[in-house]
Write an enzyme that holds these catalytic residues in place. Structure first.
Site, PDB file in Angstrom:
ATOM      1  N   GLU A  60      10.090  15.389  16.081  1.00 54.18           N
ATOM      2  CA  GLU A  60      10.394  15.136  14.562  1.00 54.18           C
ATOM      3  C   GLU A  60       9.606  16.320  13.772  1.00 54.18           C
ATOM      4  O   GLU A  60       8.472  15.970  13.361  1.00 54.18           O
ATOM      5  CB  GLU A  60      10.223  13.824  13.938  1.00 54.18           C
ATOM      6  CG  GLU A  60      10.673  13.671  12.724  1.00 54.18           C
ATOM      7  CD  GLU A  60      10.483  12.183  12.031  1.00 54.18           C
ATOM      8  OE1 GLU A  60      11.590  11.761  11.421  1.00 54.18           O
ATOM      9  OE2 GLU A  60       9.523  11.660  12.338  1.00 54.18           O
ATOM     10  N   GLU A  78      10.082   0.509  10.165  1.00 58.54           N
ATOM     11  CA  GLU A  78      11.360   1.728  10.088  1.00 58.54           C
ATOM     12  C   GLU A  78      10.648   3.244  10.389  1.00 58.54           C
ATOM     13  O   GLU A  78       9.649   3.432   9.507  1.00 58.54           O
ATOM     14  CB  GLU A  78      12.037   1.448   8.856  1.00 58.54           C
ATOM     15  CG  GLU A  78      13.283   2.251   8.871  1.00 58.54           C
ATOM     16  CD  GLU A  78      13.205   3.694   8.434  1.00 58.54           C
ATOM     17  OE1 GLU A  78      13.181   4.584   9.435  1.00 58.54           O
ATOM     18  OE2 GLU A  78      13.005   4.148   7.143  1.00 58.54           O
ATOM     19  N   CYS A 129      13.889  10.956   7.561  1.00 51.86           N
ATOM     20  CA  CYS A 129      13.938  10.332   8.972  1.00 51.86           C
ATOM     21  C   CYS A 129      15.453  10.353   9.589  1.00 51.86           C
ATOM     22  O   CYS A 129      15.522  10.511  10.439  1.00 51.86           O
ATOM     23  CB  CYS A 129      13.473   9.009   9.074  1.00 51.86           C
ATOM     24  SG  CYS A 129      13.847   7.656   7.934  1.00 51.86           S
ATOM     25  N   LYS A 149       0.859  -1.185  -0.125  1.00 54.71           N
ATOM     26  CA  LYS A 149       0.013   0.098  -0.041  1.00 54.71           C
ATOM     27  C   LYS A 149       1.022   1.078  -0.083  1.00 54.71           C
ATOM     28  O   LYS A 149       1.486   1.602   1.070  1.00 54.71           O
ATOM     29  CB  LYS A 149      -0.731  -0.026   1.217  1.00 54.71           C
ATOM     30  CG  LYS A 149      -1.837   1.172   1.126  1.00 54.71           C
ATOM     31  CD  LYS A 149      -2.469   1.789   2.654  1.00 54.71           C
ATOM     32  CE  LYS A 149      -1.412   2.674   2.860  1.00 54.71           C
ATOM     33  NZ  LYS A 149      -1.467   3.921   2.332  1.00 54.71           N
TER      34      LYS A 149
END
Length: 503
Positions: A405, A273, A307, A199
């Protein structure tokens, strides 16, 4: 324009003709890809795919349902036996052929990726190159897997260790690197002998669908399946489906938690992850110019939507002012613009209006907390979701901007006074994906790297990746590894067969 901080002028370089980036013929079929062919969805609802540079709709894809996932999983289940029985050499040759097909379509895929994400073409082209290399590496690695030697470990009993495919793997990929993150999952999953249902992000599905179109004639039907849609529906069904043997996700921490919860009932394997908040620890003896130059790339690559981005500087107080001056000088040289506005464009827009609002929200709150904006600091005039490359200085310990973040073109700068403080503060975040250490002292570099609680630690560099070495994090950044032979291990299971040969 002049930012809210009034400290620097940033102009978005616009392309003279944005229609030249892609044509209607470049777009993949706006459907799901199941059992070797493109198919209509079970519902009539569609999702708009938006160009973040112009805010215009460039495609509409079907909004997938649980029924669509069930159909795709059934195709993957039907195909898994034949695919698993292929010799390593046969799977390897197919992966090499996929790499060849991607390489031959580099320009098309790069332009499609840039149209969908707003990435500078240099970034998109690099993504395609790394995707090609990922398939080439896995094609070689699958023919050279290793394990403990067969032998008698109990008297008169020969032990043989087998590595077997898991079966069907469900994959959920993010919007920041649509093609590359798909390759990081698809290549080792196929190499290990599994079939899959993927997906892609509903915001950036185009290159994943184009990938399926490009390789449709290479893979047996059902080996690769693509279902579009939202995570709460399609991703959740994929994670909970009883015939899916593993769910692998690259995405946010919140998405990782949701997937892990959905997978719990069937006790399937989970590979996550997730996010990062990479500290960049700079000691007084570091090459400050080299560090500032490196962070110009490592902090703002893919517009900071990365990231592993070098987004959180911890610099020794004695050299902090000098380093901030050098970093600001580098950041002010960055060229912000649309993909076709020039080969030197380095920073594009945020991927969506929602993410643009999120990033600018962090900047507004930081200003209210009296964080000093050294350069940048806010949104740029539209159209498009552009944010000025930003350096926030004099950031106090525990500030929101230094702990959460942001995932945009923002670097925060804090100071420390001794090594123990630097290590403590670097580790004092919930995420543990990557970090870097900057020092000319070899003993210090080994010691500090060992004390940092992150899956990858660079010394005197940042955001350098290779297919041969693993990528993945600790703590809230998840578990499992992408790239390298460790990824092959993640997508396989170990079987021990013991033969009694006593006579």
């Amino acid at each position: 324009m002049t930012t809210a901080a009034g400290l620097t002028t940033v102009t978005i370089r616009r392309a003279a003709d944005t229609s030249a980036l892609i044509t209607a013929a470049d777009l993949p079929p706006a459907r799901h890809f199941v059992d070797g062919t493109f198919v209509e969805g079970s519902a009539d609802r569609v999702i708009d795919v938006v160009d973040p540079c112009t805010e215009s709709v460039i495609a509409r894809i079907p909004e997938g349902t649980a029924e669509d996932i069930d159909r795709a999983v059934a195709a993957a289940v039907a195909a898994k036996g034949q695919w698993a029985r292929l010799l390593p050499k046969e799977r390897s040759e197919l992966l090499h052929t996929i790499a060849d097909r991607l390489a031959a379509n580099t320009e098309l895929l790069s332009k499609l990726e840039s149209a969908n994400t707003g990435k500078p073409l240099a970034v998109s082209t690099d993504d395609v190159g790394q995707a090609v290399d990922t398939f080439r590496f896995m094609a070689g690695a699958l023919r050279a897997t290793t394990s403990m030697a067969a032998g008698d470990y109990a008297e008169n009993h020969l032990s043989v260790i087998l590595r077997e495919p898991l079966g069907v793997v469900g994959v959920v990929t993010p919007w920041n690197y649509p093609l590359l993150m798909a390759a990081w999952k698809i290549a080792p999953i196929l190499a290990a002998g599994n079939t899959l249902v993927i997906k892609p992000s509903e915001q950036t599905p185009l290159t994943t669908l184009k990938f399926a179109e490009l390789v449709a004639d290479l893979l047996p039907p059902g080996v690769l399946n693509v279902v579009n849609g939202y995570g709460a529906v399609v991703g959740a069904r994929l994670a909970e489906h009883p015939d899916v043997n593993m769910i692998a996700l690259t995405g946010s921490v919140a998405s990782g938690r949701a997937v892990a919860r959905a997978a719990a009932d069937s006790l399937k394997r989970v590979h996550l992850e997730l996010g990062g908040k990479a500290p960049v620890v700079i000691f007084p003896d570091a090459d400050l110019a080299a560090a500032a130059s490196s962070l110009r790339v490592a902090g703002f690559w893919n517009s900071g939507q990365e990231c592993g981005a070098a987004c959180r500087v911890l610099v020794h107080a004695s050299v902090a002012a000098q380093f901030v001056d050098q970093l600001v000088s580098e950041v002010r040289k960055l060229v912000v613009g649309e993909p076709l506005a020039g080969e030197d464009v380095e920073v594009g827009p945020m991927v969506s209006k929602a993410h643009f609002d999120r990033v600018t929200g962090y900047l507004e709150r930081a200003k209210k907390e009296d964080v000093r904006v050294a350069t940048g600091g806010g949104a740029l005039d539209g159209p498009g979701y552009f944010v000025a490359p930003t350096v926030l200085a004099d950031v106090p310990e525990g500030a929101e901007a230094a702990r959460e973040e942001i995932f945009g073109p923002v670097i925060t700068v804090e100071t420390f006074t001794d090594e123990d403080e630097a290590v403590r503060r670097a580790n004092d975040v919930p995420l543990g994906l990557s970090a870097s250490v900057w020092t000319e002292n070899a003993r210090r570099s080994h010691d500090i790297a060992a004390r940092l609680d992150f899956g990858t630690v660079w010394v005197n560099s940042h955001l350098v990746l290779a297919s041969e070495v693993p990528w993945g994090g600790f703590k809230g950044s998840g578990y499992g590894r992408d790239l390298s032979v460790y990824a092959l291990d993640d997508y396989a299971r170990t079987k021990h067969v013991m033969h009694n040969h006593g006579r």
